[in-house]
Write a protein that holds these residues in place. Structure first.
Motif, mmCIF file in Angstrom:
data_model
loop_
_atom_site.group_PDB
_atom_site.id
_atom_site.type_symbol
_atom_site.label_atom_id
_atom_site.label_comp_id
_atom_site.label_asym_id
_atom_site.label_seq_id
_atom_site.Cartn_x
_atom_site.Cartn_y
_atom_site.Cartn_z
ATOM 1 N N SER A 170 38.817 -72.362 21.870
ATOM 2 C CA SER A 170 39.012 -71.567 23.080
ATOM 3 C C SER A 170 37.751 -70.791 23.418
ATOM 4 N N GLU A 171 37.615 -70.474 24.689
ATOM 5 C CA GLU A 171 36.518 -69.630 25.118
ATOM 6 C C GLU A 171 36.871 -68.163 24.836
ATOM 7 N N VAL A 172 35.859 -67.417 24.437
ATOM 8 C CA VAL A 172 36.076 -65.997 24.183
ATOM 9 C C VAL A 172 36.313 -65.281 25.514
ATOM 10 N N LYS A 173 37.369 -64.473 25.563
ATOM 11 C CA LYS A 173 37.684 -63.722 26.780
ATOM 12 C C LYS A 173 37.358 -62.249 26.566
ATOM 13 N N LEU A 174 36.560 -61.710 27.470
ATOM 14 C CA LEU A 174 36.137 -60.315 27.368
ATOM 15 C C LEU A 174 36.555 -59.542 28.609
ATOM 16 N N GLU A 175 37.051 -58.347 28.377
ATOM 17 C CA GLU A 175 37.298 -57.402 29.473
ATOM 18 C C GLU A 175 36.036 -56.565 29.634
ATOM 19 N N LEU A 176 35.375 -56.664 30.784
ATOM 20 C CA LEU A 176 34.116 -55.959 30.994
ATOM 21 C C LEU A 176 34.366 -54.491 31.313
ATOM 22 N N MET A 177 33.568 -53.635 30.693
ATOM 23 C CA MET A 177 33.651 -52.190 30.929
ATOM 24 C C MET A 177 32.239 -51.671 31.164
ATOM 25 N N ASP A 178 32.040 -50.980 32.273
ATOM 26 C CA ASP A 178 30.750 -50.356 32.560
ATOM 27 C C ASP A 178 30.858 -48.862 32.300
ATOM 28 N N LEU A 179 30.089 -48.384 31.320
ATOM 29 C CA LEU A 179 30.154 -46.991 30.908
ATOM 30 C C LEU A 179 28.834 -46.285 31.194
ATOM 31 N N THR A 180 28.914 -44.983 31.355
ATOM 32 C CA THR A 180 27.708 -44.162 31.309
ATOM 33 C C THR A 180 27.928 -43.158 30.190
ATOM 34 N N VAL A 181 27.014 -43.141 29.231
ATOM 35 C CA VAL A 181 27.200 -42.326 28.027
ATOM 36 C C VAL A 181 25.971 -41.455 27.791
ATOM 37 N N ALA A 182 26.208 -40.324 27.141
ATOM 38 C CA ALA A 182 25.118 -39.387 26.879
ATOM 39 C C ALA A 182 24.140 -39.931 25.844
ATOM 40 N N SER A 183 24.646 -40.743 24.903
ATOM 41 C CA SER A 183 23.782 -41.340 23.882
ATOM 42 C C SER A 183 24.400 -42.662 23.466
ATOM 43 N N LEU A 184 23.688 -43.397 22.632
ATOM 44 C CA LEU A 184 24.169 -44.699 22.169
ATOM 45 C C LEU A 184 24.852 -44.590 20.811
ATOM 46 N N ARG A 185 25.300 -43.400 20.454
ATOM 47 C CA ARG A 185 25.984 -43.186 19.176
ATOM 48 C C ARG A 185 27.283 -43.995 19.112
ATOM 49 N N LEU A 186 27.584 -44.459 17.913
ATOM 50 C CA LEU A 186 28.808 -45.217 17.685
ATOM 51 C C LEU A 186 30.040 -44.434 18.105
ATOM 52 N N ASP A 187 30.146 -43.165 17.696
ATOM 53 C CA ASP A 187 31.369 -42.417 17.984
ATOM 54 C C ASP A 187 31.584 -42.221 19.480
ATOM 55 N N GLY A 188 30.503 -41.980 20.215
ATOM 56 C CA GLY A 188 30.647 -41.754 21.646
ATOM 57 C C GLY A 188 31.100 -42.998 22.391
ATOM 58 N N ILE A 189 30.448 -44.127 22.106
ATOM 59 C CA ILE A 189 30.807 -45.370 22.800
ATOM 60 C C ILE A 189 32.197 -45.833 22.376
ATOM 61 N N ALA A 190 32.487 -45.755 21.071
ATOM 62 C CA ALA A 190 33.807 -46.184 20.588
ATOM 63 C C ALA A 190 34.911 -45.322 21.185
ATOM 64 N N ALA A 191 34.661 -44.040 21.348
ATOM 65 C CA ALA A 191 35.665 -43.157 21.949
ATOM 66 C C ALA A 191 35.961 -43.572 23.385
ATOM 67 N N ASP A 192 34.920 -43.900 24.142
ATOM 68 C CA ASP A 192 35.121 -44.324 25.529
ATOM 69 C C ASP A 192 35.871 -45.651 25.612
ATOM 70 N N VAL A 193 35.516 -46.595 24.739
ATOM 71 C CA VAL A 193 36.146 -47.917 24.780
ATOM 72 C C VAL A 193 37.626 -47.821 24.407
ATOM 73 N N THR A 194 37.949 -47.036 23.395
ATOM 74 C CA THR A 194 39.337 -46.926 22.921
ATOM 75 C C THR A 194 40.138 -45.867 23.668
ATOM 76 N N ARG A 195 39.434 -45.083 24.510
ATOM 77 C CA ARG A 195 40.054 -43.976 25.254
ATOM 78 C C ARG A 195 40.641 -42.924 24.309
ATOM 79 N N LEU A 196 39.948 -42.716 23.204
ATOM 80 C CA LEU A 196 40.296 -41.640 22.283
ATOM 81 C C LEU A 196 39.287 -40.518 22.449
ATOM 82 N N SER A 197 39.655 -39.338 22.004
ATOM 83 C CA SER A 197 38.701 -38.238 22.025
ATOM 84 C C SER A 197 37.651 -38.456 20.948
ATOM 85 N N ARG A 198 36.510 -37.791 21.100
ATOM 86 C CA ARG A 198 35.436 -37.917 20.113
ATOM 87 C C ARG A 198 35.932 -37.489 18.725
#
Length: 260
Positions: A170-198
């Motif tokens: 099967s082809e990989v299916k991705l849901e595209l998300m365009d974010l603007t983040v203060a830094s490229l830190r793992l916790d910040g980006i992961a929080a935005d993707v999962t919609r959890l707080s930092r």
């Protein structure tokens, strides 16, 4: 030599490093061959690294198709011709006459298969298709799965064991998300993707339930870059597709692909 190797990998990986080191040593020193279970890309990297350090050892990889994520390895002395070696893989084809069957997802199939008591190492990539599912499995458990997998997520299914040549990937299916983040830190980006707080995303990171490129990452400040694959136990996986330019306010534009 083994102690030197440990320094290159996370402490949680030491158990696998020990096994891989033994496979390579046995092939190089005692002329033994080892067909592994399915390895994830990080385990594959560790094994390939150890093979590359030994001049008398070679390895063959197979996961069903060129872009397979999970693969079996055949570790052997360098004088062996591995081209025709059987990697002992089969395809479990899963179908159903129920309409709801078409809505099943990767995790539904995985949960039902593992629910039969099968080890994760016996299962390769799971390919969800428009009309069913093809699962790459170790040959020695293919018939067991075909007899015992009668339902997936409360939907009755039929199964058939096919040769690897019949695999439909099967082809990989991705849901595209365009974010603007203060830094490229793992916790910040992961929080935005999962919609959890930092603060809430810190718990799985510090508990060792987050992997970056299949390696456990416990540092919330770890910087992400183009191509990085992040998996969060219980929240799925996402890939950093592109780190773009800065906004006027100095924030990073980041495109994420969330696996669906």
């Amino acid at each position: 030599m083994k102690n030197e190797v440990y320094g290159h990998f996370h402490p949680d990986e030491r158990q696998f490093v020990d096994k891989a080191f033994e496979w390579v040593t046995n092939a190089g020193e005692y002329h033994e061959t080892k067909l592994t279970e399915f390895l994830d890309p990080r385990q594959g990297f560790i094994l390939q690294t150890l093979v590359n350090r030994h001049p008398d050892v070679i390895v063959k990889w197979e996961g069903g198709h060129a872009e397979a994520e999970r693969k079996r390895a055949l570790v052997a002395p360098d004088y062996r011709d591995l081209d025709q070696e059987d990697m002992e893989l089969k395809v479990l084809a899963i179908t159903s006459g129920e309409q709801k069957f078409l809505a099943l997802e990767h995790g539904d199939y995985m949960g039902s298969i593992l629910g039969l008591g099968v080890k994760r190492g016996k299962i390769g990539d799971i390919h969800v298709l428009d009309d069913g599912c093809h699962v790459v499995v170790a040959a020695d458990i293919a018939d067991y799965l075909a007899m015992n997998l009668t339902g997936v997520h409360r939907i009755q299914v039929s199964t058939e064991v096919l040769p690897l040549s019949a695999l439909r990937n099967s082809e990989v299916k991705l849901e595209l998300m365009d974010l603007t983040v203060a830094s490229l830190r793992l916790d910040g980006i992961a929080a935005d993707v999962t919609r959890l707080s930092r603060s809430k995303i810190l718990a799985p990171i510090k508990a060792g339930r987050v992997r970056v490129n299949w390696k456990v990452e416990e540092d919330p400040s770890c910087g992400l870059k183009d191509g990085d694959m992040v998996s969060i136990q219980g929240f799925g996986r996402f890939k950093v597709l592109e780190v773009g330019s800065l906004t006027k306010k100095g924030r990073y534009r980041v495109q994420i692909g969330k696996f669906v």
